[in-house]
Enzyme design. Structure first.
Site, PDB file in Angstrom:
ATOM      1  N   GLY A   1       3.088  -8.961   1.272  1.00  0.00           N
ATOM      2  CA  GLY A   1       4.116  -8.200   1.969  1.00  0.00           C
ATOM      3  C   GLY A   1       3.547  -7.914   3.341  1.00  0.00           C
ATOM      4  O   GLY A   1       2.552  -7.208   3.445  1.00  0.00           O
ATOM      5  N   THR A   2       4.099  -8.457   4.375  1.00  0.00           N
ATOM      6  CA  THR A   2       3.285  -8.718   5.551  1.00  0.00           C
ATOM      7  C   THR A   2       4.083  -8.693   6.835  1.00  0.00           C
ATOM      8  O   THR A   2       5.300  -8.543   6.822  1.00  0.00           O
ATOM      9  CB  THR A   2       2.635 -10.110   5.371  1.00  0.00           C
ATOM     10  OG1 THR A   2       1.738 -10.350   6.429  1.00  0.00           O
ATOM     11  CG2 THR A   2       3.688 -11.194   5.400  1.00  0.00           C
ATOM     12  N   THR A   3       3.376  -8.888   7.929  1.00  0.00           N
ATOM     13  CA  THR A   3       3.996  -9.162   9.221  1.00  0.00           C
ATOM     14  C   THR A   3       3.275 -10.351   9.840  1.00  0.00           C
ATOM     15  O   THR A   3       2.053 -10.304  10.023  1.00  0.00           O
ATOM     16  CB  THR A   3       3.895  -7.957  10.165  1.00  0.00           C
ATOM     17  OG1 THR A   3       4.458  -6.798   9.531  1.00  0.00           O
ATOM     18  CG2 THR A   3       4.663  -8.230  11.455  1.00  0.00           C
TER      19      THR A   3
END
Length: 219
Positions: free
Chosen positions: A20-22
Site C-alpha cells: 500500500g504505497t505511493t
C-alpha cells in the site's frame, strides 16, 4: 467452550502483504526520475519499513511496484527475465517501450490472478527518457505519473506543481515533495523515500531519510 469473539484456529491466517504505497515517475530532457515510499503492510500491521519498491528491469529501465508485494515482484521478475533474453537476441539493450509492453502483457494476461500496478520508466537511445503507466494491462506514455494508495491524496498537488522542462534536480524535488505529502495523509505509505535518476550516463540511487523529508504546514 469458546467464547463469542474469541480467536479460533482459522483466525490466525497470515494476511496478504501489500505495498500500500505511493509511487511516481517524471520525465525530464535526457532521463527520468522514479520514486517511492518504503512501507509494506499486512492488514493494519507494518511488516517492513524500508522496502525498496523500485525494481530494475534492465540496466537503464526500472519499474515502481504497488499492490500485492508478491504479485508486483513476480511481474517485475518475469519481465526482467524476458528483457534479458530480448537483449541477448538483439545484441543491444531493450527499448523502454519494449519493457513497458512486456509488463503490460503480463499484467493483462494475469489480471484475474494478480493484484499489482507497475510504472515503467527508463532511458534508451531512441526516445531518451520515458514514463509509462501499465495499470490493468493498459499502456500510456505520460510526462509524469503517480500510483498506489497514496496517489489519491496528491493529484491536485502534482497537477498544479508540474511544469514542462524541469531539470533533474527539480524533478527529484517535485517527486520528493509529492511522496512526502502522500505519506503524511495515507496510512499505508511511509518510511523513507527511494529515488532513482536514469540518464545516458547511468543510474543514480538516493535515499531520503525520515528526518530529511521536507516539512509542510500541516505537520
Amino acid at each position: 467452550m469458546l467464547r463469542a469473539g474469541a480467536p479460533t484456529a482459522g483466525s490466525f491466517r497470515t494476511e496478504e502483504v501489500h505495498t500500500g504505497t505511493t509511487i511516481m515517475a517524471v520525465e525530464f530532457d535526457g532521463g527520468v526520475v522514479v520514486g517511492s515510499d518504503s512501507r509494506v503492510s499486512a492488514g493494519t500491521a507494518v511488516v517492513n519499513r524500508v522496502f525498496d519498491k523500485l525494481s530494475p528491469l534492465h540496466q537503464r529501465i526500472f519499474c515502481a511496484l504497488s499492490g500485492s508485494a508478491a504479485d508486483a515482484q513476480a511481474i517485475a521478475d518475469m519481465a526482467a527475465y524476458q528483457l534479458e533474453l530480448h537483449g541477448l537476441e538483439l545484441e543491444e539493450p531493450p527499448l523502454v517501450l519494449a519493457a513497458a509492453n512486456v509488463v503490460k502483457n503480463i499484467s493483462y494476461k494475469y489480471r484475474e490472478d494478480l493484484l499489482a500496478h507497475l510504472i515503467v520508466a527508463g532511458w534508451d537511445q531512441r526516445e531518451g527518457g520515458q514514463v509509462y503507466g501499465t495499470m490493468g494491462g493498459m499502456l500510456i506514455r505520460q510526462p509524469f505519473t503517480i500510483g498506489g494508495s497514496g496517489s489519491s491524496y496528491i493529484y491536485g498537488y502534482v497537477d498544479a506543481a508540474y511544469k514542462p522542462g524541469m531539470t533533474p534536480e527539480e524533478c527529484r524535488r517535485f517527486t520528493t515533495n509529492a511522496i512526502t505529502l502522500a505519506m503524511n495523509r495515507d496510512g499505508s505509505s511511509g518510511g523513507v523515500i527511494y529515488l532513482v535518476t536514469i540518464t545516458a550516463a547511468g543510474v543514480d540511487h538516493r535515499v531520503i531519510l525520515g528526518d530529511e523529508l521536507p516539512k509542510f504546514y500541516d505537520e
